[in-house]
Design a protein around this motif. Structure first.
Motif, PDB file in Angstrom:
ATOM      1  N   SER A   1       1.043  -1.128  -0.067  1.00 55.54           N
ATOM      2  CA  SER A   1       0.129  -0.077   0.158  1.00 55.54           C
ATOM      3  C   SER A   1       0.852   1.209  -0.087  1.00 55.54           C
ATOM      4  O   SER A   1       2.023   1.008   0.573  1.00 55.54           O
ATOM      5  CB  SER A   1      -1.061  -0.184   1.018  1.00 55.54           C
TER       6      SER A   1
ATOM      7  N   ARG B   1       0.787   5.471  -0.026  1.00 55.70           N
ATOM      8  CA  ARG B   1      -1.088   6.508   0.682  1.00 55.70           C
ATOM      9  C   ARG B   1      -0.303   8.152  -0.253  1.00 55.70           C
ATOM     10  O   ARG B   1       1.202   8.879  -0.328  1.00 55.70           O
ATOM     11  CB  ARG B   1      -1.148   7.277   1.931  1.00 55.70           C
TER      12      ARG B   1
ATOM     13  N   TYR C   1      -5.977  13.616  -1.425  1.00 58.24           N
ATOM     14  CA  TYR C   1      -5.021  11.705  -1.117  1.00 58.24           C
ATOM     15  C   TYR C   1      -5.603  10.710  -2.050  1.00 58.24           C
ATOM     16  O   TYR C   1      -7.201  10.663  -2.735  1.00 58.24           O
ATOM     17  CB  TYR C   1      -5.591  11.258   0.190  1.00 58.24           C
TER      18      TYR C   1
ATOM     19  N   GLN D   1      -5.584   6.429  -1.450  1.00 55.86           N
ATOM     20  CA  GLN D   1      -4.690   6.100  -0.715  1.00 55.86           C
ATOM     21  C   GLN D   1      -5.284   4.724  -1.696  1.00 55.86           C
ATOM     22  O   GLN D   1      -5.984   4.367  -2.543  1.00 55.86           O
ATOM     23  CB  GLN D   1      -5.474   5.109   0.283  1.00 55.86           C
TER      24      GLN D   1
END
Length: 116
Positions: A16, A18, A79, A81
């Protein structure tokens, strides 16, 4: 108008990241914002967009269910994610603001590389 992306990097498949986009020079809270990406040898493509009050979002089919776009209007920040990353997500990711038909702005981009 200034858009400054950050948060890119190298991540393993399944990982992951961000991304953030710090906006300035315009009234961030009233405009639709988007993330685009461009992989080597490919055209720039829309990844996700979000309305001014976060009521509506849209995603490319290739990222739906894995990526989430959001915004903090108090911080003038957008943002992205990104979860369950795949090698095909490797690209330069750009923040985009369209203020009118003839006024659109891009950030400088942040590199995301998904590789083992």
């Amino acid at each position: 108008v200034q858009l400054v992306e950050s948060g890119g990097g190298l991540v393993q498949p399944g990982g992951s990241l961000r991304l953030s986009c710090a906006a300035s020079g315009f009234t961030f809270s009233i405009y639709y914002m988007s993330w685009y990406r461009q992989a080597p040898g490919k055209e720039r493509e829309l990844v996700a967009g979000i309305s001014s009050r976060s009521g509506n979002t849209n995603y490319a089919d290739s990222v739906r269910g894995r990526f989430t776009i959001s915004r903090d209007n108090a911080k003038n920040t957008l943002y992205l994610q990104m979860n369950s990353l795949k090698p095909e997500d490797t690209a330069v990711y750009y923040c985009h603001a369209k203020l009118s038909v003839n006024r659109a702005y891009w950030g400088q981009g942040t590199q995301v590389t998904v590789s083992s």
